[in-house]
Motif scaffolding. Structure first.
Motif, short mmCIF file in Angstrom:
data_model
loop_
_atom_site.label_atom_id
_atom_site.label_comp_id
_atom_site.label_asym_id
_atom_site.label_seq_id
_atom_site.Cartn_x
_atom_site.Cartn_y
_atom_site.Cartn_z
N SER A 169 0.84 -1.30 0.03
CA SER A 169 0.04 0.00 0.02
C SER A 169 0.72 1.25 0.28
O SER A 169 0.31 2.42 -0.18
CB SER A 169 -0.95 -0.01 1.28
OG SER A 169 -1.86 -1.22 1.26
N CYS A 170 2.12 1.09 0.37
CA CYS A 170 2.87 2.27 0.37
C CYS A 170 2.92 3.08 -0.86
O CYS A 170 3.39 2.45 -1.89
CB CYS A 170 4.40 2.04 1.05
SG CYS A 170 5.21 3.53 1.12
N HIS A 171 2.94 4.46 -0.97
CA HIS A 171 2.93 5.09 -2.02
C HIS A 171 4.63 5.85 -2.48
O HIS A 171 4.86 5.93 -3.51
CB HIS A 171 2.20 6.39 -1.92
CG HIS A 171 0.72 6.23 -1.61
ND1 HIS A 171 -0.13 7.13 -0.94
CD2 HIS A 171 0.01 5.14 -2.28
CE1 HIS A 171 -1.08 6.85 -1.22
NE2 HIS A 171 -1.30 5.63 -1.83
N LYS A 172 5.27 5.67 -1.41
CA LYS A 172 6.69 6.00 -1.78
C LYS A 172 7.74 5.30 -1.79
O LYS A 172 8.86 5.51 -2.42
CB LYS A 172 6.82 6.78 -0.36
CG LYS A 172 6.03 8.27 -0.12
CD LYS A 172 6.39 9.02 1.16
CE LYS A 172 5.80 10.47 1.19
NZ LYS A 172 6.34 11.15 2.22
N PRO A 176 7.46 -0.64 2.89
CA PRO A 176 6.69 0.54 3.65
C PRO A 176 7.30 1.33 4.53
O PRO A 176 7.97 1.54 5.36
CB PRO A 176 5.74 -0.24 4.72
CG PRO A 176 5.70 -1.72 3.86
CD PRO A 176 7.00 -2.00 3.42
N CYS A 177 7.08 2.64 4.29
CA CYS A 177 7.52 3.98 4.89
C CYS A 177 6.94 4.22 6.14
O CYS A 177 7.58 4.86 7.12
CB CYS A 177 7.42 5.30 3.97
SG CYS A 177 5.94 5.95 3.98
N CYS A 178 5.76 3.85 6.25
CA CYS A 178 4.77 3.85 7.71
C CYS A 178 4.44 5.27 7.89
O CYS A 178 3.95 5.50 8.94
CB CYS A 178 5.52 3.29 8.75
SG CYS A 178 6.09 1.35 8.71
N HIS A 179 4.61 6.23 7.00
CA HIS A 179 3.94 7.39 7.56
C HIS A 179 3.18 8.05 6.11
O HIS A 179 2.72 9.28 6.39
CB HIS A 179 5.17 8.32 8.03
CG HIS A 179 6.19 8.40 6.96
ND1 HIS A 179 6.28 9.41 5.77
CD2 HIS A 179 7.66 7.93 7.00
CE1 HIS A 179 7.37 9.21 5.33
NE2 HIS A 179 8.24 8.41 5.76
N CYS A 180 3.28 7.29 4.99
CA CYS A 180 2.40 8.17 3.78
C CYS A 180 0.86 7.76 3.96
O CYS A 180 0.47 6.93 4.75
CB CYS A 180 3.12 7.72 2.46
SG CYS A 180 2.53 5.86 1.98
N ARG A 181 0.10 8.33 3.11
CA ARG A 181 -1.19 8.03 3.16
C ARG A 181 -1.72 6.63 2.71
O ARG A 181 -2.66 6.17 3.42
CB ARG A 181 -2.08 9.18 1.94
CG ARG A 181 -2.37 10.41 2.61
CD ARG A 181 -3.00 11.30 1.53
NE ARG A 181 -3.82 10.64 0.63
CZ ARG A 181 -5.19 10.34 0.60
NH1 ARG A 181 -5.73 10.67 1.71
NH2 ARG A 181 -5.69 9.76 -0.43
N GLY A 182 -0.90 6.16 1.95
CA GLY A 182 -1.19 4.63 1.78
C GLY A 182 -0.68 3.66 2.92
O GLY A 182 -1.70 2.66 3.25
N CYS A 183 0.30 3.89 3.46
CA CYS A 183 0.65 3.17 4.85
C CYS A 183 -0.38 3.31 5.68
O CYS A 183 -0.72 2.30 6.52
CB CYS A 183 1.90 3.61 5.13
SG CYS A 183 3.41 2.85 4.11
N ASN A 184 -0.80 4.61 5.96
CA ASN A 184 -1.78 5.06 6.98
C ASN A 184 -2.95 4.20 6.94
O ASN A 184 -3.62 3.51 7.82
CB ASN A 184 -1.91 6.35 7.20
CG ASN A 184 -0.76 7.42 7.65
OD1 ASN A 184 0.09 6.75 8.25
ND2 ASN A 184 -0.68 8.52 7.35
#
Ligand SMILES: [Zn+2]
Length: 201
Positions: A169-172, A176-184
């Motif tokens: 789901s990570c956009h970046k 997973p970066c754990c702080h983008c809108r996708g991760c959230n």
């Protein structure tokens, strides 16, 4: 009706694949930062469901903006992950390939929360469907889960958690970066589903 799914490897499109079992799936590497992880996730779900999976590569990174392209978001963007005309581009690229294989219908895994972007709204799908189905090939474009929240789509699909674990789901980034809108959204959805387990629903 021969149906293909535009599969990004995120929770929504993976759950839709599990629920609706399309005959074909397409994933597009259009230059987004998380392309490698999205392709791996998509390949895993297609392998599990025995769905033929095609990866299309078309480098539009120089035309993107925001989280998925690794640039500052456009000041007029509705959210940091806005990529101008993204769904329009992806529908067009997949349809260009799909029409040659006899596909008559194309599904996207758009859900209710995607309505923050114009290309995630019912109006967008009415318009893009009218445009594609009007042209040679007559491909119909639909978003079967557009009225559902992600957690409700997952419940509806009955996808096992072992398969949902493949979702990227990570956009970046590929990790997973754990702080983008996708991760959230990913972690909020898992928390909501965990609450189902805790209450026995
Ligand atoms: Zn992220």
């Amino acid at each position: 009706m021969k149906t293909a799914l535009l599969l990004s490897g995120g929770m929504d499109s993976i759950a839709l694949a599990w629920w609706k079992r399309p005959e074909l799936a397409f994933t597009v590497d259009y230059g987004q930062l998380a392309a490698t992880a999205e392709i791996s996730a998509s390949a895993a779900i297609c392998s599990a469901l025995d769905i033929p999976h095609t990866v299309l590569r078309f480098d539009a990174k120089a035309l993107g903006s925001g989280d998925m392209a690794g640039t500052a978001p456009d000041p007029n963007a509705p959210a940091s992950d806005w990529w101008p005309y993204r769904n329009q581009l992806l529908v067009t690229l997949v349809a260009m390939k799909a029409v040659a294989t006899g596909v008559q219908r194309l599904w996207l895994g758009t859900v209710a929360s995607d309505g923050i972007h114009k290309d995630g709204t019912p109006e967008f799908f009415e318009n893009i469907n009218r445009l594609l189905s009007h042209q040679e090939g007559g491909i119909v474009v639909e978003a079967p889960a557009i009225g559902l929240r992600t957690a409700d789509l997952i419940r509806q699909s009955d996808i096992p958690r072992s398969m949902l674990a493949w979702a990227h789901s990570c956009h970046k980034a590929d990790v997973p970066c754990c702080h983008c809108r996708g991760c959230n959204k990913h972690f909020e959805t898992l928390q909501e589903l965990d609450a189902d387990v805790a209450t026995g629903d």
